[in-house]
Structures are given as C-alpha cells and as structure tokens.
Design a protein around this motif. Structure first.
Motif, short mmCIF file in Angstrom:
data_model
loop_
_atom_site.label_atom_id
_atom_site.label_comp_id
_atom_site.label_asym_id
_atom_site.label_seq_id
_atom_site.Cartn_x
_atom_site.Cartn_y
_atom_site.Cartn_z
N SER A 69 6.52 28.79 -28.46
CA SER A 69 5.75 29.87 -27.72
C SER A 69 4.54 29.01 -26.50
O SER A 69 4.15 27.91 -26.68
CB SER A 69 4.65 30.36 -28.83
N ARG A 128 17.20 33.29 -21.79
CA ARG A 128 17.41 34.23 -23.04
C ARG A 128 18.71 35.20 -23.03
O ARG A 128 19.02 35.74 -21.67
CB ARG A 128 16.02 35.07 -22.78
N ASP A 129 19.20 35.36 -23.92
CA ASP A 129 20.21 36.39 -24.24
C ASP A 129 21.54 35.73 -23.82
O ASP A 129 22.62 36.66 -23.29
CB ASP A 129 19.94 37.82 -23.71
N GLU A 175 12.03 37.35 -30.74
CA GLU A 175 12.06 38.67 -29.85
C GLU A 175 10.78 38.69 -28.96
O GLU A 175 10.66 39.50 -28.20
CB GLU A 175 12.16 39.85 -30.71
N LYS A 218 8.07 37.62 -26.26
CA LYS A 218 8.47 37.16 -24.93
C LYS A 218 7.76 36.00 -24.78
O LYS A 218 8.10 35.14 -23.79
CB LYS A 218 7.90 38.44 -24.08
N ASP A 219 6.68 35.38 -25.33
CA ASP A 219 6.33 34.22 -25.05
C ASP A 219 6.96 32.76 -25.68
O ASP A 219 6.64 31.78 -25.40
CB ASP A 219 4.70 34.19 -25.57
N ILE A 260 10.18 30.56 -25.87
CA ILE A 260 11.49 30.26 -25.10
C ILE A 260 12.07 29.07 -26.01
O ILE A 260 11.83 28.54 -26.77
CB ILE A 260 10.84 29.70 -23.80
#
Length: 176
Positions: A61, A107-108, A132, A134-135, A137
């Motif tokens: 994070s 991401r994804d 899930e 957003k902070d 990575i």
C-alpha cells in the motif's frame, strides 16, 4: 602430518548446495525489505511475498513509506532469515540478502491476475480484499546479486539466479 588445511578451510571450499537457498526462501512467508527515499533516508519494512521463477512479488500500500521507494525504482535489498526460535546460534543465523531492481505490475494485466491468484493461494482471502483497494500496487523484485550466510565464516556470493558462486571472504574472523 600436514596441518595447513583446517576444518574451516574445508568448509569454505565446500559450497552449500543451491537447494539450501531455496529451502530458506520456502520456509518464510514474508521478506524483510530495505529501501531508500529520494533524500537517501533508509527505511526498513517487510511484506508477504510469492516467488514466480526468479522474481519475487509483493502487494503493498502507498500508505507504507517503502511503497513509494519501491514504485520509484530506488535501490532495494531483500532479506530472508532463519527464525530466531529455530536458530542454534543467534550470531550466525542462516540468511540470504539480495539486491534487487523493482518494477510495478500493471493492474488487471495477465501478470497481475496470475500473481494475485498465487498470493491468495499462499496468504489467503485477505488478498481478495486488499488487491481491490486502489492504494495497493503489485511490485516485482528482480534479484541482481546477493549473499548467503549459513554460519560463522560461511558466507557466499549469490548470483541473480540465486545460485551460490563462491566464498565471500578468504580471511577468517580475527581475535584481538
């Protein structure tokens, strides 16, 4: 009788097998991290990891200081170390220290999805929740070189493939 070769000399010539390095990594679920910020200030932390081939992945994070350092590709060191409760000698704990470069996984992407699945398999359902956010990575840590120690006077250089190369020092510890 020739006394020029001591047991210490024999230990230096007999390199530990690479599986010892892999066993040490496999015995841990988290890696100790050392990073530096833009001003060169050190930061130590840890993160749960998974290893895929020769790359280590951590889901971290931006609330943690080390994440910015990792995301910006600054110098990074990783350490895997024998559990204190299992060691026979606290001064000579088995350990592997690796210098690494870093890269952020999109991401994804296919790589993201594959690694997140492996993280969940290793560390549980909490990975579903934090992946899930957003902070968080996903960072890849790519070994460049390192050092493996498995006792007094038993330290070895390690390459980017985590293979033991040679003894690190031909000089024994000296008494005063």
């Amino acid at each position: 009788m020739d006394h020029t070769n001591t047991p210490d000399d024999a230990q230096k010539k007999a390199k530990p097998l690479a599986p010892k390095v892999k066993e040490l990594i496999a015995s841990t679920k988290s890696v100790i991290l050392a990073t530096v910020d833009a001003d060169g200030n050190p930061n130590s932390s840890y993160a749960p990891f998974v290893q895929v081939d020769n790359t280590f992945y951590i889901l971290v994070s931006f609330m943690a200081r080390h994440t910015k350092n990792l995301a910006e590709g600054r110098k990074t060191s990783m350490m895997f170390i024998e559990d204190e409760s299992a060691t026979k000698q606290i001064y000579a704990r088995e350990r592997l220290t690796i210098e690494a470069t870093t890269s952020q996984i999109e991401r994804d992407s296919d790589n993201w999805n594959n690694v997140i699945a492996k993280l969940k398999e290793t560390h549980g359902k909490v990975v579903d929740v934090i992946s899930e956010m957003k902070d968080f990575i996903l960072i890849a840590l790519h070994p460049t070189k390192g050092s493996y120690v498995n006792g007094f006077g038993s330290a070895y250089f390690v390459d980017e493939n985590l293979e033991i190369l040679e003894h690190r020092n031909d000089v024994n510890h000296q008494s005063k």
